[in-house]
Design a protein around this motif. Structure first.
Motif, PDB file in Angstrom:
ATOM      1  N   VAL A  70      32.870 -22.799 -12.166  1.00 20.48           N
ATOM      2  CA  VAL A  70      33.374 -24.421 -11.691  1.00 20.48           C
ATOM      3  C   VAL A  70      34.622 -24.273 -11.036  1.00 20.48           C
ATOM      4  CG1 VAL A  70      33.905 -26.227 -12.837  1.00 20.48           C
ATOM      5  CG2 VAL A  70      31.928 -25.225 -13.823  1.00 20.48           C
ATOM      6  N   PRO A  71      34.913 -24.840  -9.648  1.00 26.16           N
ATOM      7  CA  PRO A  71      36.140 -24.695  -9.092  1.00 26.16           C
ATOM      8  C   PRO A  71      37.127 -25.535  -9.750  1.00 26.16           C
ATOM      9  CG  PRO A  71      34.573 -26.073  -7.996  1.00 26.16           C
ATOM     10  CD  PRO A  71      33.629 -25.320  -9.092  1.00 26.16           C
ATOM     11  N   ALA A  72      38.309 -25.149  -9.491  1.00 26.66           N
ATOM     12  CA  ALA A  72      39.397 -25.556 -10.036  1.00 26.66           C
ATOM     13  C   ALA A  72      39.731 -27.376  -9.782  1.00 26.66           C
ATOM     14  CB  ALA A  72      40.630 -25.104  -9.795  1.00 26.66           C
ATOM     15  N   LYS A  73      39.074 -27.652  -8.551  1.00 23.71           N
ATOM     16  CA  LYS A  73      39.442 -29.159  -7.942  1.00 23.71           C
ATOM     17  C   LYS A  73      38.039 -29.646  -7.684  1.00 23.71           C
ATOM     18  CE  LYS A  73      43.666 -27.435  -5.993  1.00 23.71           C
ATOM     19  NZ  LYS A  73      44.724 -27.460  -4.829  1.00 23.71           N
ATOM     20  N   ALA A  74      38.138 -30.881  -7.241  1.00 19.17           N
ATOM     21  CA  ALA A  74      37.119 -31.645  -6.697  1.00 19.17           C
ATOM     22  C   ALA A  74      36.504 -31.121  -5.212  1.00 19.17           C
ATOM     23  CB  ALA A  74      37.297 -33.076  -6.394  1.00 19.17           C
ATOM     24  N   LEU A  75      35.369 -31.170  -5.012  1.00 21.70           N
ATOM     25  CA  LEU A  75      34.641 -30.586  -4.033  1.00 21.70           C
ATOM     26  C   LEU A  75      34.537 -31.526  -2.663  1.00 21.70           C
ATOM     27  CD1 LEU A  75      31.997 -28.404  -5.526  1.00 21.70           C
ATOM     28  CD2 LEU A  75      34.192 -27.804  -4.554  1.00 21.70           C
ATOM     29  N   VAL A  76      35.039 -31.208  -1.484  1.00 21.39           N
ATOM     30  CA  VAL A  76      34.612 -32.234  -0.212  1.00 21.39           C
ATOM     31  C   VAL A  76      33.334 -31.818   0.205  1.00 21.39           C
ATOM     32  CG1 VAL A  76      35.474 -32.515   2.079  1.00 21.39           C
ATOM     33  CG2 VAL A  76      37.098 -31.584   0.505  1.00 21.39           C
ATOM     34  N   ALA A  77      32.674 -33.138   0.579  1.00 23.71           N
ATOM     35  CA  ALA A  77      31.206 -33.225   0.842  1.00 23.71           C
ATOM     36  C   ALA A  77      31.043 -32.040   2.190  1.00 23.71           C
ATOM     37  CB  ALA A  77      30.786 -34.396   1.235  1.00 23.71           C
ATOM     38  N   GLY A  78      29.894 -31.341   2.052  1.00 23.23           N
ATOM     39  CA  GLY A  78      29.420 -30.526   3.189  1.00 23.23           C
ATOM     40  C   GLY A  78      28.835 -29.288   2.953  1.00 23.23           C
ATOM     41  N   THR A  79      28.617 -28.441   3.846  1.00 24.55           N
ATOM     42  CA  THR A  79      27.959 -27.215   3.610  1.00 24.55           C
ATOM     43  C   THR A  79      28.805 -25.915   3.265  1.00 24.55           C
ATOM     44  OG1 THR A  79      25.955 -27.864   4.735  1.00 24.55           O
ATOM     45  CG2 THR A  79      26.162 -25.380   4.387  1.00 24.55           C
ATOM     46  N   TYR A  80      28.736 -25.130   2.295  1.00 20.66           N
ATOM     47  CA  TYR A  80      29.753 -24.321   1.994  1.00 20.66           C
ATOM     48  C   TYR A  80      28.933 -22.718   2.473  1.00 20.66           C
ATOM     49  CZ  TYR A  80      32.766 -27.434  -0.460  1.00 20.66           C
ATOM     50  OH  TYR A  80      33.739 -28.371  -0.922  1.00 20.66           O
ATOM     51  N   ARG A  81      29.620 -21.755   3.148  1.00 13.58           N
ATOM     52  CA  ARG A  81      28.855 -20.846   3.631  1.00 13.58           C
ATOM     53  C   ARG A  81      29.741 -19.528   3.460  1.00 13.58           C
ATOM     54  NH1 ARG A  81      27.790 -24.526   7.639  1.00 13.58           N
ATOM     55  NH2 ARG A  81      25.606 -25.093   7.984  1.00 13.58           N
ATOM     56  N   ASP A  82      29.059 -18.516   3.448  1.00 10.23           N
ATOM     57  CA  ASP A  82      29.813 -17.160   3.589  1.00 10.23           C
ATOM     58  C   ASP A  82      28.563 -15.951   3.762  1.00 10.23           C
ATOM     59  OD1 ASP A  82      31.939 -15.408   3.586  1.00 10.23           O
ATOM     60  OD2 ASP A  82      31.685 -14.886   1.860  1.00 10.23           O
ATOM     61  N   THR A  83      29.102 -14.802   4.249  1.00  7.82           N
ATOM     62  CA  THR A  83      28.101 -13.765   4.169  1.00  7.82           C
ATOM     63  C   THR A  83      28.629 -12.581   3.438  1.00  7.82           C
ATOM     64  OG1 THR A  83      27.907 -14.422   6.575  1.00  7.82           O
ATOM     65  CG2 THR A  83      27.374 -12.162   6.084  1.00  7.82           C
ATOM     66  N   VAL A  84      27.702 -11.980   2.895  1.00  8.78           N
ATOM     67  CA  VAL A  84      27.904 -10.687   2.003  1.00  8.78           C
ATOM     68  C   VAL A  84      27.140  -9.626   2.810  1.00  8.78           C
ATOM     69  CG1 VAL A  84      27.269  -9.603  -0.101  1.00  8.78           C
ATOM     70  CG2 VAL A  84      27.799 -11.973  -0.088  1.00  8.78           C
ATOM     71  N   ARG A  85      27.943  -8.501   2.943  1.00  4.55           N
ATOM     72  CA  ARG A  85      27.585  -7.296   3.685  1.00  4.55           C
ATOM     73  C   ARG A  85      27.425  -6.072   2.643  1.00  4.55           C
ATOM     74  NH1 ARG A  85      27.308  -4.586   8.619  1.00  4.55           N
ATOM     75  NH2 ARG A  85      27.747  -2.544   8.435  1.00  4.55           N
ATOM     76  N   VAL A  86      26.395  -5.507   2.533  1.00  7.26           N
ATOM     77  CA  VAL A  86      25.809  -4.497   1.585  1.00  7.26           C
ATOM     78  C   VAL A  86      25.896  -3.127   2.549  1.00  7.26           C
ATOM     79  CG1 VAL A  86      24.397  -3.421  -0.205  1.00  7.26           C
ATOM     80  CG2 VAL A  86      24.612  -5.885  -0.108  1.00  7.26           C
ATOM     81  N   GLU A  87      26.588  -1.918   2.029  1.00  9.11           N
ATOM     82  CA  GLU A  87      26.527  -1.072   3.217  1.00  9.11           C
ATOM     83  C   GLU A  87      26.368   0.639   2.650  1.00  9.11           C
ATOM     84  OE1 GLU A  87      29.154   1.329   6.760  1.00  9.11           O
ATOM     85  OE2 GLU A  87      30.081  -0.442   5.491  1.00  9.11           O
ATOM     86  N   LEU A  88      25.383   1.134   2.884  1.00 12.43           N
ATOM     87  CA  LEU A  88      25.308   2.594   2.197  1.00 12.43           C
ATOM     88  C   LEU A  88      25.618   3.648   3.393  1.00 12.43           C
ATOM     89  CD1 LEU A  88      21.726   2.153   0.617  1.00 12.43           C
ATOM     90  CD2 LEU A  88      23.786   1.538  -0.458  1.00 12.43           C
ATOM     91  N   ALA A  89      26.395   4.617   2.862  1.00 12.42           N
ATOM     92  CA  ALA A  89      26.828   5.476   3.726  1.00 12.42           C
ATOM     93  C   ALA A  89      26.801   6.861   3.117  1.00 12.42           C
ATOM     94  CB  ALA A  89      28.288   5.291   4.306  1.00 12.42           C
ATOM     95  N   ALA A  90      26.452   7.920   3.795  1.00 10.63           N
ATOM     96  CA  ALA A  90      26.221   9.362   3.310  1.00 10.63           C
ATOM     97  C   ALA A  90      27.644   9.761   3.259  1.00 10.63           C
ATOM     98  CB  ALA A  90      25.420  10.210   4.289  1.00 10.63           C
ATOM     99  N   LEU A  91      28.255  10.593   2.367  1.00 15.72           N
ATOM    100  CA  LEU A  91      29.611  11.254   2.507  1.00 15.72           C
ATOM    101  C   LEU A  91      29.499  12.447   2.834  1.00 15.72           C
ATOM    102  CD1 LEU A  91      30.482   9.988  -1.469  1.00 15.72           C
ATOM    103  CD2 LEU A  91      30.927   8.945   0.671  1.00 15.72           C
TER     104      LEU A  91
END
Length: 217
Positions: A196-217
């Motif tokens: 639950v966010p601390a404040k009220a929410l402005v109307a609209g679409t909320y977006r973000d991108t999550v990156r998952v990366e695997l890498a050989a060491l």
């Protein structure tokens, strides 16, 4: 000269042997001191070694085609009835969570898994809210969230059975997290939690991108 000496020695040996046999049959053994020693080392067994080798390329796999399914929370519930207090109006009615998973992930060598939220601590943002404007003392145009990956793997340098205790989390205040493993493969699940966010929410679409990366060491 050496050849002559051998002939003489042989002649003496023959005479001595004949005389000894006639007088003392029990003392008839003779070992020629001129017999040579082994050339090389005599052994009851022998062995040799040769190497067998080939190479396996390092490889990491993350899902079918490298994609994870997008998560759409749909509508976030807010208090929008007239009986709400000023403090509660337009605030979130509760936390939300969602899951996505992939059919396969892992690496056949020591490797790292990294999860990064593009929005960092801000989380999902409502870009349209900036255009319209809002009272920043009462409203916010972002939704912080956490990401937790659950999968079975071993720690780097460990040989043994993988367990589900290996989890990687980026908390609401974080941006990225990394964990190193030995060779592993699993079908990881990813959980998104929106408190639950601390404040009220402005109307609209909320977006973000999550990156998952695997890498050989």
């Amino acid at each position: 000269m050496k050849f002559s000496h051998l002939i003489i020695a042989a002649s003496v040996a023959a005479l001595g042997s004949t005389a000894a046999s006639a007088t003392n049959p029990d003392n008839a053994t003779y070992v020629n001191a001129e017999n040579g020693t082994n050339t090389g080392t005599a052994s009851g067994s022998a062995s040799a070694t040769f190497s067998v080798r080939g190479r396996v390329d390092e490889a990491c796999i993350l899902g079918a085609g490298g994609d994870l399914d997008n998560i759409n929370f749909g509508r976030f519930g807010i208090y929008a009835d007239a009986s709400s207090t000023v403090e509660n109006a337009f605030t979130s009615v509760g936390p939300r969570n969602a899951h996505t998973r992939t059919n396969l992930a892992g690496c056949n060598t020591a490797s790292s898994i990294t999860i990064t939220k593009n929005g960092g601590a801000n989380g999902m943002t409502n870009d349209d809210a900036v255009t319209g404007g809002y009272d920043s003392g009462q409203f916010q145009a972002n939704l912080p969230y956490s990401v937790m990956a659950r999968y079975a793997a071993v720690d780097q340098g460990f040989v043994g059975l993988a367990t589900l205790s290996n989890q990687l989390t980026v908390d609401t205040a974080g941006t990225t997290a990394t964990k190193n493993h030995g060779a592993w493969k699993a079908a990881p699940a990813f959980r998104i939690d929106v408190p639950v966010p601390a404040k009220a929410l402005v109307a609209g679409t909320y977006r973000d991108t999550v990156r998952v990366e695997l890498a050989a060491l």
